[in-house]
Structure formats: structure tokens, C-alpha cells
Design a protein around this motif. Structure first.
Motif, short mmCIF file in Angstrom:
data_model
loop_
_atom_site.label_atom_id
_atom_site.label_comp_id
_atom_site.label_asym_id
_atom_site.label_seq_id
_atom_site.Cartn_x
_atom_site.Cartn_y
_atom_site.Cartn_z
N ILE A 60 0.83 -1.20 0.00
CA ILE A 60 0.00 0.00 0.00
C ILE A 60 0.87 1.25 0.00
O ILE A 60 1.65 1.47 0.92
CB ILE A 60 -0.94 0.01 1.23
CG1 ILE A 60 -1.79 -1.26 1.25
CG2 ILE A 60 -1.82 1.25 1.22
CD1 ILE A 60 -2.67 -1.39 2.46
N LEU A 61 0.72 2.04 -1.05
CA LEU A 61 1.42 3.32 -1.15
C LEU A 61 0.45 4.40 -0.68
O LEU A 61 -0.68 4.47 -1.15
CB LEU A 61 1.86 3.56 -2.59
CG LEU A 61 2.81 4.72 -2.89
CD1 LEU A 61 3.52 4.50 -4.23
CD2 LEU A 61 2.06 6.06 -2.94
N ILE A 62 0.90 5.24 0.24
CA ILE A 62 0.07 6.30 0.80
C ILE A 62 0.70 7.65 0.51
O ILE A 62 1.86 7.89 0.88
CB ILE A 62 -0.11 6.13 2.32
CG1 ILE A 62 -0.72 4.77 2.64
CG2 ILE A 62 -0.97 7.26 2.89
CD1 ILE A 62 -0.71 4.44 4.12
N THR A 63 -0.01 8.54 -0.14
CA THR A 63 0.45 9.91 -0.28
C THR A 63 -0.14 10.74 0.85
O THR A 63 -1.20 10.42 1.39
CB THR A 63 0.03 10.53 -1.63
OG1 THR A 63 -1.39 10.72 -1.65
CG2 THR A 63 0.45 9.64 -2.79
N GLY A 64 0.55 11.81 1.23
CA GLY A 64 0.08 12.62 2.34
C GLY A 64 0.17 11.89 3.67
O GLY A 64 -0.60 12.16 4.59
N LEU A 106 -3.10 2.18 -3.86
CA LEU A 106 -2.58 3.51 -3.57
C LEU A 106 -3.70 4.31 -2.91
O LEU A 106 -4.79 4.42 -3.47
CB LEU A 106 -2.10 4.20 -4.85
CG LEU A 106 -1.41 5.56 -4.69
CD1 LEU A 106 -0.42 5.79 -5.83
CD2 LEU A 106 -2.43 6.71 -4.67
N ILE A 107 -3.44 4.83 -1.72
CA ILE A 107 -4.42 5.67 -1.02
C ILE A 107 -3.95 7.11 -1.13
O ILE A 107 -2.91 7.48 -0.56
CB ILE A 107 -4.57 5.25 0.46
CG1 ILE A 107 -4.96 3.78 0.57
CG2 ILE A 107 -5.61 6.14 1.16
CD1 ILE A 107 -5.04 3.26 1.99
N HIS A 108 -4.69 7.90 -1.86
CA HIS A 108 -4.26 9.26 -2.19
C HIS A 108 -4.88 10.27 -1.22
O HIS A 108 -6.03 10.68 -1.37
CB HIS A 108 -4.64 9.60 -3.62
CG HIS A 108 -4.23 10.97 -4.06
ND1 HIS A 108 -3.08 11.59 -3.61
CD2 HIS A 108 -4.84 11.86 -4.90
CE1 HIS A 108 -2.98 12.80 -4.16
NE2 HIS A 108 -4.04 12.97 -4.94
N VAL A 164 3.71 -1.24 3.76
CA VAL A 164 3.22 0.13 3.62
C VAL A 164 4.37 1.05 3.21
O VAL A 164 5.46 1.01 3.79
CB VAL A 164 2.60 0.63 4.95
CG1 VAL A 164 2.13 2.07 4.81
CG2 VAL A 164 1.43 -0.27 5.35
N PHE A 165 4.11 1.87 2.21
CA PHE A 165 5.10 2.81 1.70
C PHE A 165 4.55 4.21 1.90
O PHE A 165 3.59 4.62 1.22
CB PHE A 165 5.40 2.52 0.23
CG PHE A 165 5.89 1.11 0.00
CD1 PHE A 165 7.24 0.84 -0.04
CD2 PHE A 165 4.98 0.07 -0.13
CE1 PHE A 165 7.70 -0.46 -0.23
CE2 PHE A 165 5.42 -1.23 -0.32
CZ PHE A 165 6.78 -1.50 -0.37
#
Length: 317
Positions: free
Chosen positions: A9-13, A67-69, A35-36
């Protein structure tokens, strides 16, 4: 489909208020996920969403399953004060991410976090809580940027983006910036209770009604969306709401009562927001039915935790 693959899971913010809470949840309840975290916090990776090459490099390297933006110009006042920046980050930045996922990680679930502010003027004509079928009629810069990105991601879902779009209503919790109303009230109440200020609070419109959630409930929806095995399609758009409007005045009264002090409340015309909507609340039955999500944290507990957060800050000073 993701199936039994290890979730990446890539998380921005990730360094923001919601991102930090999401990381805690994933560590606590989804320990098998990789998790990234992309943000500006300690140990995280900064990323410029407006740099397509940097976005491509990140997506290619991580190869996320989801990806959770979260990254955005998130405070409506910030968007109002710098609209061009808000449009660039909230729309173009989202486009760069979604385009990169389609090209470099096409099987990844793209979880877009929008906002109930996208409904805007639809609240004025609603006779109850709005559903996801209500028109997007934003009245603020922030709402417009989130609505535009929401529509864009919805269109890209027809082109194959494995998208889920969320429209969360107001949410708060310990650690939130005092740029938001509940945390702003709690900070002032804690400041007065600690003897660091006079027992007077200046407020804006206390008669408005809003649908409030605990951030810890909200991030459960995001984590579930990233890890659930769902049928693909463009119809994955969900309100995240309590379904209960709360008057701002009542929230302030609850915080004052929890603090056990007497406070004078003075109205400050400068604190009134332009284009303010009298009542905004949402119907989250679709999220309940499709994602098995519903809010669990009692609102009184949320307020107690926010107030306790500010009490600890002022007692340490």
C-alpha cells in the motif's frame, strides 16, 4: 484481482493528520501489509505530485497493490488564499498519480479521498442526508478542486483505473490542526482551562449543522478499500458520514461542559465563512452495504480525546 497477494500500500500525504492515523491503523490491524509512506514526516519519502517523472519513479519502484491518495491542499482557507496552487495539487497532482498507476501498476486499486464539500449547493436543496447521486455543485475553491478530481477519477475508471472514490464528511480527532472548527474550539477551551487565557472564545457561525466523524473511523474505510477484494467498475463512490447533523453551538457546549469551566462566547463577524451552508449531512448506507463500514467511535469520546490532546500540550508548556 488482488486475491491472496501480499498487499503493498502506497500512501500519499502520509505525514498529515489523516495519514498519520491511517499508518497507525495499518500497523495495528494490518501488520501483514507492506506500507510505503510518502509525505514529509520522519522516515518518509517526500514526493512532488506535480513532477510526473518523480511520480512514475515512485510507482514503478513500489509496484503497489493499492494507492491511497490523501495528499492535498486540504484546508478550505488555504485553498481560498492560494487557488492556483490548490488546483495544481488537488487536480493535476491527482491526475499524475492516477495516470502513473494506469501505466505502471494497472492492477493496483486507486483509493481517491475526495470531500463532501464537492456537493456544495446540493445541500441547500436537500431535504435530508445527501446520497452519492446528488449533483456535485461546489461553492468553494477547495470543494471545486475535489469535485473536479472526483469526476476525473470517475471517468478514468471507465478507461480501466481500478478506482474507489470517497466523499468523507467533516472528521476530527486528536492531533488535528486548529484550522478546523472542533480542534480550534478544543484548543481554546484547553488554553483557558490551563489558565493561559481569559475565559472568552470568539466564534463564527454557531448555528450551522455539520456531519462529524472520528478520524479513526474514517481511516478504517480507506484501509478496507485498499485490502478488500471488490468487483471492478466505475460505481465505487462512497459517502463516509455519520448520518447525523450536529449544530456547531452544541459541539462547543459539549467541550465546555467536559472541561468543567465557565466561558463567555463572543461572535466575531470575521470568523464567518463566505458561502456558508446552513446544514450538511450525508447518507453512508452504500458504504455500510458494500464495504461493511459504519462509524464506531461515540462522538462524546471523540471530543474528549481532542480536548485531552490540547490539555496535554498546554500542561507541558
Amino acid at each position: 484481482m488482488i486475491g491472496t497477494l501480499t498487499h503493498r500500500i502506497l500512501i500519499t500525504g502520509a505525514s498529515g493528520f489523516v495519514g498519520t492515523t491511517l499508518l497507525q491503523l495499518l500497523e495495528r490491524e494490518h501488520g501483514s501489509c507492506e506500507v510505503f509512506a510518502f509525505g514529509h514526516g520522519e522516515g518518509q519519502n517526500p514526493i512532488d505530485l506535480l513532477d510526473q517523472d518523480a511520480v512514475d519513479t515512485a510507482v514503478q519502484k513500489v509496484q503497489p497493490t493499492a494507492l491511497i491518495h490523501l495528499a492535498a491542499v486540504a484546508a478550505p482557507s488555504d485553498a481560498r488564499n492560494a487557488p492556483r496552487h490548490a488546483w495544481n495539487v488537488n487536480v493535476t497532482g491527482t491526475m499524475n498519480l492516477a495516470d502513473s498507476v494506469m501505466r505502471h501498476a494497472p492492477q493496483a486499486r486507486f483509493v481517491y479521498v475526495g470531500s463532501s464539500e464537492a456537493y456544495g449547493a446540493s445541500f441547500q436543496s436537500a431535504r435530508g442526508p445527501v446520497t452519492e447521486s446528488a449533483p456535485l455543485r461546489p461553492m468553494t475553491v477547495y470543494g471545486a478542486t475535489k469535485a473536479a478530481a472526483d469526476l476525473m477519477i470517475g471517468q478514468m475508471a471507465y478507461d480501466g483505473l481500478r478506482a474507489i472514490r470517497f466523499r468523507p464528511f467533516n472528521h476530527t480527532g486528536p492531533g488535528q490542526s486548529d484550522a478546523y472548527v472542533v480542534s480550534a474550539f478544543a484548543r481554546q477551551v484547553a488554553e483557558i482551562a490551563s489558565g493561559k487565557n481569559k475565559p472568552v472564545i470568539k466564534v463564527g457561525n454557531l448555528e450551522a449543522e455539520r456531519d462529524f466523524l472520528d478520524v479513526r473511523d474514517v481511516v478504517r474505510a480507506y484501509a478496507s478499500a485498499a485490502t478488500m477484494d471488490l468487483e471492478d467498475g466505475p460505481d465505487h463512490v462512497y459517502n463516509i458520514a455519520s448520518g447525523q447533523p450536529r449544530r456547531i453551538h452544541d459541539i462547543l457546549d459539549m467541550l465546555v461542559a467536559q472541561a468543567g469551566i465557565d466561558i463567555e462566547v463572543h461572535t466575531d463577524p470575521e470568523k464567518f465563512r463566505p458561502n456558508d451552508i446552513s446544514s450538511a449531512w450525508g447518507d453512508a448506507s452504500k458504504a455500510r452495504d458494500k464495504l461493511n463500514w459504519s462509524p464506531l467511535v461515540p462522538f462524546e469520546q471523540t471530543l474528549s480525546d481532542v480536548l485531552g490532546y490540547w490539555h496535554r500540550i498546554y500542561s507541558a508548556r
